[in-house]
Design a protein around this motif. Structure first.
Motif, PDB file in Angstrom:
ATOM      1  N   GLY A 198      24.586  98.609  -7.919  1.00  0.00           N
ATOM      2  CA  GLY A 198      24.719  97.228  -7.482  1.00  0.00           C
ATOM      3  C   GLY A 198      23.478  96.635  -6.862  1.00  0.00           C
ATOM      4  O   GLY A 198      23.111  95.511  -7.137  1.00  0.00           O
ATOM      5  N   LYS A 199      22.805  97.380  -6.017  1.00  0.00           N
ATOM      6  CA  LYS A 199      21.572  96.933  -5.377  1.00  0.00           C
ATOM      7  C   LYS A 199      20.840  98.178  -4.900  1.00  0.00           C
ATOM      8  O   LYS A 199      21.338  99.298  -5.032  1.00  0.00           O
ATOM      9  N   TYR A 200      19.642  97.988  -4.363  1.00  0.00           N
ATOM     10  CA  TYR A 200      18.901  99.144  -3.870  1.00  0.00           C
ATOM     11  C   TYR A 200      19.473  99.596  -2.534  1.00  0.00           C
ATOM     12  O   TYR A 200      19.639  98.806  -1.601  1.00  0.00           O
ATOM     13  N   ILE A 201      19.782 100.894  -2.436  1.00  0.00           N
ATOM     14  CA  ILE A 201      20.319 101.489  -1.216  1.00  0.00           C
ATOM     15  C   ILE A 201      19.363 102.591  -0.766  1.00  0.00           C
ATOM     16  O   ILE A 201      19.290 103.648  -1.393  1.00  0.00           O
ATOM     17  N   PRO A 202      18.585 102.363   0.285  1.00  0.00           N
ATOM     18  CA  PRO A 202      17.637 103.394   0.729  1.00  0.00           C
ATOM     19  C   PRO A 202      18.328 104.487   1.538  1.00  0.00           C
ATOM     20  O   PRO A 202      19.151 104.204   2.404  1.00  0.00           O
ATOM     21  N   TYR A 203      17.993 105.730   1.240  1.00  0.00           N
ATOM     22  CA  TYR A 203      18.429 106.850   2.071  1.00  0.00           C
ATOM     23  C   TYR A 203      17.347 107.190   3.096  1.00  0.00           C
ATOM     24  O   TYR A 203      17.642 107.478   4.245  1.00  0.00           O
ATOM     25  N   LEU A 204      16.100 107.190   2.647  1.00  0.00           N
ATOM     26  CA  LEU A 204      14.965 107.409   3.536  1.00  0.00           C
ATOM     27  C   LEU A 204      14.300 106.050   3.714  1.00  0.00           C
ATOM     28  O   LEU A 204      13.578 105.583   2.839  1.00  0.00           O
ATOM     29  N   LYS A 205      14.547 105.412   4.846  1.00  0.00           N
ATOM     30  CA  LYS A 205      14.208 103.996   5.004  1.00  0.00           C
ATOM     31  C   LYS A 205      12.785 103.752   5.479  1.00  0.00           C
ATOM     32  O   LYS A 205      12.270 102.647   5.336  1.00  0.00           O
ATOM     33  N   THR A 206      12.159 104.763   6.059  1.00  0.00           N
ATOM     34  CA  THR A 206      10.814 104.573   6.610  1.00  0.00           C
ATOM     35  C   THR A 206       9.879 105.666   6.111  1.00  0.00           C
ATOM     36  O   THR A 206      10.312 106.708   5.605  1.00  0.00           O
ATOM     37  N   GLY A 207       8.589 105.416   6.287  1.00  0.00           N
ATOM     38  CA  GLY A 207       7.611 106.440   5.957  1.00  0.00           C
ATOM     39  C   GLY A 207       7.830 107.700   6.769  1.00  0.00           C
ATOM     40  O   GLY A 207       7.624 108.815   6.280  1.00  0.00           O
ATOM     41  N   ARG A 208       8.265 107.546   8.015  1.00  0.00           N
ATOM     42  CA  ARG A 208       8.547 108.699   8.879  1.00  0.00           C
ATOM     43  C   ARG A 208       9.682 109.542   8.305  1.00  0.00           C
ATOM     44  O   ARG A 208       9.623 110.774   8.319  1.00  0.00           O
ATOM     45  N   ASP A 209      10.727 108.889   7.787  1.00  0.00           N
ATOM     46  CA  ASP A 209      11.843 109.633   7.190  1.00  0.00           C
ATOM     47  C   ASP A 209      11.351 110.516   6.044  1.00  0.00           C
ATOM     48  O   ASP A 209      11.718 111.695   5.944  1.00  0.00           O
ATOM     49  N   ILE A 210      10.529 109.942   5.171  1.00  0.00           N
ATOM     50  CA  ILE A 210      10.022 110.696   4.020  1.00  0.00           C
ATOM     51  C   ILE A 210       9.079 111.801   4.483  1.00  0.00           C
ATOM     52  O   ILE A 210       9.155 112.945   4.012  1.00  0.00           O
ATOM     53  N   PHE A 211       8.199 111.474   5.403  1.00  0.00           N
ATOM     54  CA  PHE A 211       7.226 112.443   5.909  1.00  0.00           C
ATOM     55  C   PHE A 211       7.922 113.657   6.515  1.00  0.00           C
ATOM     56  O   PHE A 211       7.534 114.806   6.266  1.00  0.00           O
ATOM     57  N   ASP A 212       8.968 113.418   7.291  1.00  0.00           N
ATOM     58  CA  ASP A 212       9.681 114.523   7.933  1.00  0.00           C
ATOM     59  C   ASP A 212      10.321 115.450   6.903  1.00  0.00           C
ATOM     60  O   ASP A 212      10.311 116.678   7.064  1.00  0.00           O
ATOM     61  N   VAL A 213      10.889 114.876   5.842  1.00  0.00           N
ATOM     62  CA  VAL A 213      11.496 115.707   4.796  1.00  0.00           C
ATOM     63  C   VAL A 213      10.419 116.523   4.081  1.00  0.00           C
ATOM     64  O   VAL A 213      10.602 117.716   3.806  1.00  0.00           O
ATOM     65  N   CYS A 214       9.283 115.899   3.788  1.00  0.00           N
ATOM     66  CA  CYS A 214       8.184 116.616   3.131  1.00  0.00           C
ATOM     67  C   CYS A 214       7.693 117.776   3.997  1.00  0.00           C
ATOM     68  O   CYS A 214       7.406 118.871   3.483  1.00  0.00           O
ATOM     69  N   CYS A 215       7.602 117.544   5.289  1.00  0.00           N
ATOM     70  CA  CYS A 215       7.164 118.609   6.194  1.00  0.00           C
ATOM     71  C   CYS A 215       8.168 119.757   6.216  1.00  0.00           C
ATOM     72  O   CYS A 215       7.781 120.938   6.264  1.00  0.00           O
ATOM     73  N   ARG A 216       9.462 119.429   6.179  1.00  0.00           N
ATOM     74  CA  ARG A 216      10.486 120.482   6.109  1.00  0.00           C
ATOM     75  C   ARG A 216      10.313 121.313   4.843  1.00  0.00           C
ATOM     76  O   ARG A 216      10.412 122.550   4.872  1.00  0.00           O
ATOM     77  N   TYR A 217      10.070 120.643   3.723  1.00  0.00           N
ATOM     78  CA  TYR A 217       9.846 121.364   2.465  1.00  0.00           C
ATOM     79  C   TYR A 217       8.670 122.339   2.601  1.00  0.00           C
ATOM     80  O   TYR A 217       8.756 123.501   2.187  1.00  0.00           O
ATOM     81  N   GLU A 218       7.571 121.854   3.168  1.00  0.00           N
ATOM     82  CA  GLU A 218       6.382 122.704   3.266  1.00  0.00           C
ATOM     83  C   GLU A 218       6.623 123.878   4.211  1.00  0.00           C
ATOM     84  O   GLU A 218       6.237 125.022   3.919  1.00  0.00           O
ATOM     85  N   GLU A 219       7.275 123.611   5.332  1.00  0.00           N
ATOM     86  CA  GLU A 219       7.473 124.655   6.333  1.00  0.00           C
ATOM     87  C   GLU A 219       8.513 125.682   5.904  1.00  0.00           C
ATOM     88  O   GLU A 219       8.388 126.869   6.219  1.00  0.00           O
ATOM     89  N   GLU A 220       9.550 125.243   5.180  1.00  0.00           N
ATOM     90  CA  GLU A 220      10.640 126.155   4.824  1.00  0.00           C
ATOM     91  C   GLU A 220      10.508 126.750   3.427  1.00  0.00           C
ATOM     92  O   GLU A 220      11.021 127.836   3.158  1.00  0.00           O
ATOM     93  N   MET A 221       9.820 126.034   2.498  1.00  0.00           N
ATOM     94  CA  MET A 221       9.747 126.506   1.117  1.00  0.00           C
ATOM     95  C   MET A 221       8.321 126.580   0.578  1.00  0.00           C
ATOM     96  O   MET A 221       8.114 127.016  -0.552  1.00  0.00           O
ATOM     97  N   GLY A 222       7.352 126.135   1.369  1.00  0.00           N
ATOM     98  CA  GLY A 222       5.968 126.154   0.915  1.00  0.00           C
ATOM     99  C   GLY A 222       5.672 125.133  -0.167  1.00  0.00           C
ATOM    100  O   GLY A 222       4.708 125.278  -0.923  1.00  0.00           O
TER     101      GLY A 222
END
Length: 557
Positions: A198-222
């Motif tokens: 229907g319309k765009y629905i953001p799950y990660l609304k800010t750059g900080r949200d995305i950055f934090d998930v990326c950092c989790r990936y690097e720290e937990e899975m490399g």
């Protein structure tokens, strides 16, 4: 209370009572590199939406992905309270059979349908179910199960693809998936996903949200490389620039493969921003040489693609075939246009009226739909399922194959195009005066080291003049930048050569069908302490208005 979320059963990509051989469970081999033989990418992608749903509800949940019918029947014996089936329209018969088996083997289970298949007209009279999720799924399930609607969104950590092979050689699962949002503001009339949500629905609304998930990936899975599931990732420009600022402030180097419209790329301005952000791949909807869509208005595609590729950003261009504007002359004008742009990949997509889209409604109103085409044949990789003024259904299948052949002959193997683009990116960054651009060199160097192993096998299997020319240019560039091949490079190259010969013989003698293995994961549940410490996802505390109809129950006679 327990929930099972499942995709449809296999086998996939074969002609049987439930499906067709053209409907392969491989994105690239099915829709992009399909006519490139041994050079075609062989990747499987998991049902990412199911894992995302399971991560964001409190009910104990299991995810069954790529099951066999036997494995699905076995799982039904556990007596789940709810069973959710996700399916697309070509897999309707499989979903229907699964619903029948649920009623037979686990009659107390409530059936929830999800995915684009729920838009099939009159589905309530075609198969048995209890609830139908049309649109966004997290808030649907939370409301259905009486859970907190404003609970924070938690992003699961998942590989973007698995069972990866390039020229028959195993390619490591070294990238993660980011689902930053669903839907699209452009809402092209043929687009099933933008109409579905229907319309765009953001799950990660800010750059900080995305950055934090990326950092989790690097720290937990490399993992530092990501495929982004978002119809137009850069559309939220402030979010993208916020991510870039955090990456550079904290000296964290991530890379991203994204979808983007041409208008959004132009709005970014300086394309070096994309290099600094780590954008290494972009999927762009060219659609047509003519400016049919506003998203492409006043776009100089030759210039745009040239500027992206010289920065090491691989481009996948998609083109719509069999539009209302196409006859047997104008269709080749469009094919010639998109292939002349020199993209690394091309997706030729036949116009497909999918239920739920404006295109479907228009064609239904105008009587253009071919009513006797079964759903399993509406997969977009063969014959069209509507009446076209200039193409029969049989002709459409031939023209589609010829379009892919034309790109392959004109531009060579996509794998070689990507290597050349990566070399261009390496050279661009190495000579750049901006330290923020130059710091991207290690990514390109790492990729080039790995892809060099594929050159001997590519030399053996190169099928056309353009591929052979690309190989000569690539080998020359490698020698200039990295010197001649040494023993440390030769040994892996011989291994790739062995794998490629083995895969070539398998495809020629046996079959090129590859079936992903069944994946089963139990009892997803976010620990309570994480819920308490996490910040609310929506800063204003408001729950977004999600376009779905909750608990839509079929009428029973």
């Amino acid at each position: 209370m327990t929930l099972l979320l499942t995709s449809v059963f296999g086998p996939y990509g074969v002609d049987d009572a439930y499906g067709r051989k053209e409907n392969k469970m491989e994105l690239f081999h099915n829709q992009v590199t399909r006519e490139q033989g041994i050079f075609s990418y062989r990747f499987n992608h998991g049902s990412q939406g199911l894992y995302f749903l399971a991560e964001n509800i409190d009910m104990p949940t299991a995810v069954l992905d790529f099951p066999t019918l036997k494995r699905f029947k076995k799982e039904l014996k556990k007596g789940y309270d709810y069973i959710g089936i996700s399916f697309i329209i070509p897999n309707f018969k499989k979903a229907k059979e699964m619903a029948r088996l649920i009623r037979k083997l686990s009659p107390k289970s409530k059936i929830i349908l999800g995915g684009h298949g729920v838009n099939i007209p009159g589905i309530e009279s075609l198969m048995d179910y209890d609830y139908r999720c049309k649109g966004e799924g997290i808030y649907f399930l939370r409301e259905l199960f009486g859970e907190k609607m404003d609970a924070p969104i938690r992003h699961p950590l998942e590989y973007s693809s698995f069972n990866r092979q390039v020229m028959g050689a195993p390619w490591p699962s070294d990238s993660g998936i980011l689902i930053t949002g669903v839907g699209c503001a452009n809402k092209c009339r043929f687009c099933a996903t933008s109409h579905f949500f229907g319309k765009y629905i953001p799950y990660l609304k800010t750059g900080r949200d995305i950055f934090d998930v990326c950092c989790r990936y690097e720290e937990e899975m490399g993992i530092t490389d990501f495929g982004v599931l978002d119809e137009n990732f850069l559309k939220m420009k402030d979010r993208a620039l916020g991510l870039l600022e955090l990456m550079e402030t904290h000296d964290r180097h991530f890379s991203f493969a994204i979808f983007s419209s041409a208008e959004t790329l132009k709005e970014i301005g300086d394309l070096d921003i994309l290099v600094r952000m780590g954008i290494t791949f972009v999927w762009v909807g060219v659609e047509s040489k003519r400016e049919i869509y506003l998203k492409n208005k006043d776009t100089d595609f030759p210039f745009l693609f040239k500027e992206l590729k010289k920065r090491g950003i691989s481009v996948l261009a998609s083109l719509i075939l069999f539009s209302e504007k196409h006859d047997k002359k104008t269709i080749w004008e469009d094919v010639d246009f998109v292939t002349s742009l020199g993209p690394d990949y091309v997706q030729f997509s036949p116009l497909g009226p999918i239920p739920g889209t404006k295109l479907y409604d228009d064609y239904e109103r105008d009587g253009k739909l071919v009513k006797d085409v079964p759903y399993e044949s509406q997969h977009g990789q063969g014959k069209i399922w509507f009446h076209h003024d200039h193409f029969s259904r049989d002709e459409s299948e031939k023209f589609l194959r010829l379009a892919f052949d034309t790109d392959y002959i004109r531009n060579g193997a996509s794998m070689l195009r990507v290597i050349k683009t990566t070399l261009a990116g390496y050279q661009y960054c190495s000579s750049h005066s901006d330290r923020r651009v130059k710091c991207r060199l290690p990514y390109f160097k790492k990729r080039l080291k790995m892809t060099r192993y594929f050159l001997p096998a590519s030399t053996l299997f190169a099928q056309n003049r353009r591929s052979k020319t690309l190989l000569r240019e690539i080998k020359k560039a490698y020698r200039l930048e990295f010197g001649r091949v040494n023993l440390r490079t030769l040994v892996p190259s011989l291994a790739v050569l062995f794998f490629s010969i083995k895969e070539y013989l398998r495809c020629r003698i046996i079959s090129d069908v590859r079936i992903p293995k069944t994946s089963y994961r139990r009892q997803y549940k976010v620990p309570p302490q994480e819920n308490r410490s996490a910040k609310p996802f929506f800063s204003d505390g408001a729950i977004p208005k999600i376009p779905y109809r909750l608990a839509e129950q079929p009428e029973r006679s």
